[in-house]
Enzyme design. Structure first.
Site, PDB file in Angstrom:
ATOM      1  N   ASP A  86       0.825  -1.209   0.000  1.00  0.00           N
ATOM      2  CA  ASP A  86       0.000   0.000   0.000  1.00  0.00           C
ATOM      3  C   ASP A  86       0.864   1.266   0.000  1.00  0.00           C
ATOM      4  O   ASP A  86       1.967   1.269   0.532  1.00  0.00           O
ATOM      5  CB  ASP A  86      -0.895  -0.019   1.241  1.00  0.00           C
ATOM      6  CG  ASP A  86      -1.968   1.049   1.202  1.00  0.00           C
ATOM      7  OD1 ASP A  86      -2.423   1.395   0.090  1.00  0.00           O
ATOM      8  OD2 ASP A  86      -2.345   1.552   2.269  1.00  0.00           O
ATOM      9  N   ARG A 111       0.400   5.648  -4.498  1.00  0.00           N
ATOM     10  CA  ARG A 111      -0.072   6.969  -4.933  1.00  0.00           C
ATOM     11  C   ARG A 111       0.348   8.067  -3.961  1.00  0.00           C
ATOM     12  O   ARG A 111       0.727   9.165  -4.379  1.00  0.00           O
ATOM     13  CB  ARG A 111      -1.590   6.949  -5.123  1.00  0.00           C
ATOM     14  CG  ARG A 111      -2.039   5.998  -6.231  1.00  0.00           C
ATOM     15  CD  ARG A 111      -3.475   6.209  -6.624  1.00  0.00           C
ATOM     16  NE  ARG A 111      -4.392   6.030  -5.499  1.00  0.00           N
ATOM     17  CZ  ARG A 111      -5.691   6.308  -5.552  1.00  0.00           C
ATOM     18  NH1 ARG A 111      -6.219   6.798  -6.665  1.00  0.00           N
ATOM     19  NH2 ARG A 111      -6.465   6.094  -4.502  1.00  0.00           N
ATOM     20  N   ARG A 170     -11.456   2.566  -9.720  1.00  0.00           N
ATOM     21  CA  ARG A 170     -10.358   3.358 -10.280  1.00  0.00           C
ATOM     22  C   ARG A 170     -10.650   3.705 -11.740  1.00  0.00           C
ATOM     23  O   ARG A 170     -11.355   2.977 -12.437  1.00  0.00           O
ATOM     24  CB  ARG A 170      -9.031   2.598 -10.171  1.00  0.00           C
ATOM     25  CG  ARG A 170      -8.563   2.364  -8.730  1.00  0.00           C
ATOM     26  CD  ARG A 170      -7.997   3.627  -8.117  1.00  0.00           C
ATOM     27  NE  ARG A 170      -7.760   3.482  -6.689  1.00  0.00           N
ATOM     28  CZ  ARG A 170      -6.632   3.083  -6.136  1.00  0.00           C
ATOM     29  NH1 ARG A 170      -5.620   2.734  -6.907  1.00  0.00           N
ATOM     30  NH2 ARG A 170      -6.508   3.033  -4.820  1.00  0.00           N
ATOM     31  N   SER A 205      -7.581  -4.880  -5.462  1.00  0.00           N
ATOM     32  CA  SER A 205      -8.826  -5.277  -4.803  1.00  0.00           C
ATOM     33  C   SER A 205     -10.008  -5.166  -5.757  1.00  0.00           C
ATOM     34  O   SER A 205      -9.944  -4.476  -6.780  1.00  0.00           O
ATOM     35  CB  SER A 205      -9.076  -4.393  -3.577  1.00  0.00           C
ATOM     36  OG  SER A 205      -9.393  -3.067  -3.979  1.00  0.00           O
ATOM     37  N   THR A 206     -11.104  -5.831  -5.412  1.00  0.00           N
ATOM     38  CA  THR A 206     -12.327  -5.702  -6.213  1.00  0.00           C
ATOM     39  C   THR A 206     -12.812  -4.263  -6.205  1.00  0.00           C
ATOM     40  O   THR A 206     -13.311  -3.758  -7.221  1.00  0.00           O
ATOM     41  CB  THR A 206     -13.445  -6.611  -5.661  1.00  0.00           C
ATOM     42  OG1 THR A 206     -13.580  -6.386  -4.250  1.00  0.00           O
ATOM     43  CG2 THR A 206     -13.146  -8.067  -5.899  1.00  0.00           C
ATOM     44  N   GLU A 207     -12.665  -3.596  -5.053  1.00  0.00           N
ATOM     45  CA  GLU A 207     -13.109  -2.208  -4.949  1.00  0.00           C
ATOM     46  C   GLU A 207     -12.333  -1.306  -5.914  1.00  0.00           C
ATOM     47  O   GLU A 207     -12.924  -0.500  -6.644  1.00  0.00           O
ATOM     48  CB  GLU A 207     -12.936  -1.703  -3.506  1.00  0.00           C
ATOM     49  CG  GLU A 207     -13.840  -2.376  -2.484  1.00  0.00           C
ATOM     50  CD  GLU A 207     -13.304  -3.710  -1.988  1.00  0.00           C
ATOM     51  OE1 GLU A 207     -13.997  -4.365  -1.187  1.00  0.00           O
ATOM     52  OE2 GLU A 207     -12.188  -4.113  -2.398  1.00  0.00           O
ATOM     53  N   ASN A 208     -11.011  -1.466  -5.939  1.00  0.00           N
ATOM     54  CA  ASN A 208     -10.199  -0.660  -6.848  1.00  0.00           C
ATOM     55  C   ASN A 208     -10.428  -1.049  -8.298  1.00  0.00           C
ATOM     56  O   ASN A 208     -10.380  -0.209  -9.196  1.00  0.00           O
ATOM     57  CB  ASN A 208      -8.714  -0.794  -6.500  1.00  0.00           C
ATOM     58  CG  ASN A 208      -8.357  -0.071  -5.218  1.00  0.00           C
ATOM     59  OD1 ASN A 208      -9.059   0.843  -4.796  1.00  0.00           O
ATOM     60  ND2 ASN A 208      -7.267  -0.471  -4.597  1.00  0.00           N
ATOM     61  N   TRP A 256       2.959   7.999  -2.075  1.00  0.00           N
ATOM     62  CA  TRP A 256       4.395   8.162  -2.291  1.00  0.00           C
ATOM     63  C   TRP A 256       4.650   9.098  -3.464  1.00  0.00           C
ATOM     64  O   TRP A 256       5.529   9.975  -3.390  1.00  0.00           O
ATOM     65  CB  TRP A 256       5.020   6.799  -2.550  1.00  0.00           C
ATOM     66  CG  TRP A 256       6.477   6.839  -2.900  1.00  0.00           C
ATOM     67  CD1 TRP A 256       7.536   6.869  -2.037  1.00  0.00           C
ATOM     68  CD2 TRP A 256       7.038   6.852  -4.216  1.00  0.00           C
ATOM     69  NE1 TRP A 256       8.724   6.902  -2.730  1.00  0.00           N
ATOM     70  CE2 TRP A 256       8.444   6.893  -4.071  1.00  0.00           C
ATOM     71  CE3 TRP A 256       6.491   6.838  -5.499  1.00  0.00           C
ATOM     72  CZ2 TRP A 256       9.305   6.911  -5.163  1.00  0.00           C
ATOM     73  CZ3 TRP A 256       7.348   6.859  -6.589  1.00  0.00           C
ATOM     74  CH2 TRP A 256       8.735   6.886  -6.414  1.00  0.00           C
TER      75      TRP A 256
END
Length: 262
Positions: free
Chosen positions: A40, A43, A92, A85-88, A45
């Site tokens: 993780d 972005r 995204r 992840s499924t969410e991303n 960074w």
């Protein structure tokens, strides 16, 4: 920037000395059999360093290659990486997803045509809603899976478009379908049977989960497999993850008394 580079040069001998001390502390084990990585902070960074999203994922991709080699050199048998992840995968932008997919593909091609996977005899698998992946990425993934399917010394699992809740839901649906067909009885269902319906029935429980970026959460990562995992959170963004961060995680694992819920 110049001062930062000079500082790193000056501190490098100190870092290497500390690295040696850490290794001497952990080298006799025990080592976790299965390590899960949540890489993780790419972005954040990039924002902290005034760099682009492409720079973020390129640096994260390079770091993952490095960490994979460290783990293999240490003798870790099973490695699972939370790649997306499924969410991303759903939220995204197409531009960002294409960037991520391109680097995943590049990494898989390096594994396919390089030496490391064959040297350590690593079986490579992917879990998740992989039908959502681009066809060219799926093709490389299938080639790599086929090429390494008979390896049994090590295993690398990539969780792509993956969600722990979704995996449990999908497993439950399969069990219901088999129950309705008379293939399974309700009284037969236990943890061992349920595991047979997960994305990879052979995937072992995770001993140690390492998450970078300082966030203290598991983010829907392999919920079934981390029920009794030890967790270690690192206060550095993924592209800056160091060998001493990995070894600190191992040292912390070695000092803990695992009771598996008892």
């Amino acid at each position: 920037m110049f001062k930062e580079k000079v500082g790193k040069i000056i501190l490098y001998p100190v870092y290497k000395f500390y690295e040696k001390i850490l290794w001497n502390e952990i080298k006799n084990g025990p080592f976790p059999q299965h390590v899960g990585i949540i890489p993780d902070g790419n972005r954040r960074w990039a924002r902290a360093n005034n760099l682009s999203i492409n720079d973020a994922y390129y640096s994260g991709y390079r770091k993952l290659k490095q960490v994979l080699l460290w783990l293999l050199e240490m003798g870790i048998k099973n490695i699972t990486v939370f790649a997306l992840s499924t969410e991303n995968c759903d939220k995204r932008s197409n531009l960002e997803l294409n960037t991520i997919f391109n680097y995943i593909k590049a990494g898989l091609e390096e594994l396919l045509y390089g030496e490391i996977i064959y040297k350590y005899e690593v079986k490579v698998r992917a879990i998740g809603l992989i039908y959502k992946l681009p066809l060219d990425l799926l093709e490389v993934l299938n080639q790599l899976s086929k090429k390494t399917e008979n390896f049994n010394k090590r295993k690398l699992t990539l969780a792509i478009c993956y969600g722990g809740r979704q995996e449990i839901i999908d497993a439950t649906k399969k069990i219901i379908a088999d129950y309705e067909k008379g293939k399974i009885k309700l009284d037969d269902i236990n943890e061992n049977i349920f595991r047979q319906y997960l994305y990879d029935k052979e995937l072992e429980d995770i001993d140690l989960v390492i998450r970078s970026s300082g966030e203290i959460r598991i983010s829907n990562f392999l919920l079934w497999h981390i029920a009794y995992s030890e967790l270690f959170f690192v206060d550095t963004y993924w592209p800056d993850f160091r060998k001493i961060d990995l070894w600190r995680a191992i040292r912390s694992y070695q000092k803990r008394k695992r009771n598996f819920g008892a």
